[in-house]
Write an enzyme that holds these catalytic residues in place. Structure first.
Site, PDB file in Angstrom:
ATOM      1  CB  THR A  41     -34.684 -71.038  38.117  1.00  0.00           C
ATOM      2  OG1 THR A  41     -33.869 -72.198  38.348  1.00  0.00           O
ATOM      3  CG2 THR A  41     -35.540 -71.266  36.887  1.00  0.00           C
ATOM      4  CG  ASP A  83     -42.123 -64.810  40.560  1.00  0.00           C
ATOM      5  OD1 ASP A  83     -41.700 -64.519  39.428  1.00  0.00           O
ATOM      6  OD2 ASP A  83     -42.112 -65.964  41.006  1.00  0.00           O
ATOM      7  N   GLY A 104     -41.521 -68.863  42.209  1.00  0.00           N
ATOM      8  CA  GLY A 104     -42.115 -70.027  41.581  1.00  0.00           C
ATOM      9  C   GLY A 104     -42.766 -69.764  40.255  1.00  0.00           C
ATOM     10  N   GLY A 105     -42.637 -68.529  39.752  1.00  0.00           N
ATOM     11  CA  GLY A 105     -43.187 -68.243  38.436  1.00  0.00           C
ATOM     12  C   GLY A 105     -42.570 -69.115  37.352  1.00  0.00           C
ATOM     13  N   GLY A 106     -41.335 -69.536  37.579  1.00  0.00           N
ATOM     14  CA  GLY A 106     -40.653 -70.420  36.637  1.00  0.00           C
ATOM     15  C   GLY A 106     -40.795 -71.889  36.973  1.00  0.00           C
ATOM     16  CD  GLU A 165     -36.646 -70.798  42.021  1.00  0.00           C
ATOM     17  OE1 GLU A 165     -36.293 -70.184  41.000  1.00  0.00           O
ATOM     18  OE2 GLU A 165     -37.774 -70.652  42.529  1.00  0.00           O
TER      19      GLU A 165
END
Length: 236
Positions: free
Chosen positions: A28, A86, A97-99, A105
């Site tokens: 992602t 990231d 985990g920015g998204g 994930e």
């Protein structure tokens, strides 16, 4: 040379790793989106693969690209996961985990024989932590969990604000799993393993964005003299 050009260079190298019959984890984010686009082109040209998406956004993009999809219930063992990051350090430790897709994930990466990270070389760091560390938490008892996360961060030798992530509407963001995200603005994480263990000890923490021992390789693209150069690290 722009960020999109570098993301495409990394994704082009990654899609070349995919062969007929592979079971793929599909990541992602902005770089993973380029990978989906390029993989879709190969599928339409005859490549036979099955993918497991790491988010609803990726599922929609992969379906639109014509990529055949499955779930981990249907296909619990994967050959290869391609995903962004990231941050990545010299030991292949990641912040992701920015998204807001870190839980899925990490589940998909853990189910894979290999995980290859694709990113702009600027994501490479000596010490993790400049990018805020996402911590996915259950909405129940959010205030108590947040205080416990702050204590865990301090116990692991880190310091910084732990903030609840808001969505585009200003309300607390909800992940695909219905959870919230706390972002720990730590600047540096001297011992990622210690912080990981401390966070796992907090009831209410569903997952955190430290990916340790999961990435087997990385494809990093950087601009030199106006040209994209790709560097491969680890087992790619």
């Amino acid at each position: 040379m722009s960020g999109p050009d570098l993301r495409r260079a990394a994704a082009e190298r990654a899609v070349a790793l995919v062969t007929d019959g592979m079971r793929l984890g599909i990541g992602t984010g902005s770089t993973a989106n380029v990978f989906v686009e390029l993989l879709g082109a190969r599928v339409r040209a005859g490549l036979d693969v099955v993918g497991v998406p790491t988010s609803e956004a990726t599922r929609l993009a992969a379906e639109a690209a014509g990529i055949r999809l499955a779930t981990l219930e249907e296909m619990p063992e994967l050959d290869l996961t391609i995903d962004g990051a990231d941050e990545i350090d010299g030991h292949m430790r990641l912040i992701k985990g920015g998204g807001a897709a870190l839980l899925r994930e990490k589940i998909v990466a853990f189910a894979s024989r290999r995980m290859v990270v694709i990113a702009d070389a600027a994501k490479g760091v000596e010490t993790l932590g400049a990018f805020p560390l996402p911590v996915e938490v259950n909405p129940f008892g959010l205030g108590a969990t947040r205080r416990a996360v702050e204590a865990a961060v301090a116990a692991a030798g880190c310091a910084g604000a732990v903030l609840l992530r808001a969505g585009a509407d200003g309300a607390p963001l909800r992940t695909d799993g219905g959870h919230h995200i706390l972002d720990a603005h730590l600047k540096r994480i001297p011992d990622p393993e210690a912080l990981s263990a401390a966070l796992w000890a907090v009831p209410g923490v569903v997952e955190h964005g430290l990916f340790l021992g999961l990435a087997t390789g990385a494809i990093l693209a950087e601009a030199r003299d106006g040209v994209a150069h790709v560097t491969c690290l680890g087992a790619v």
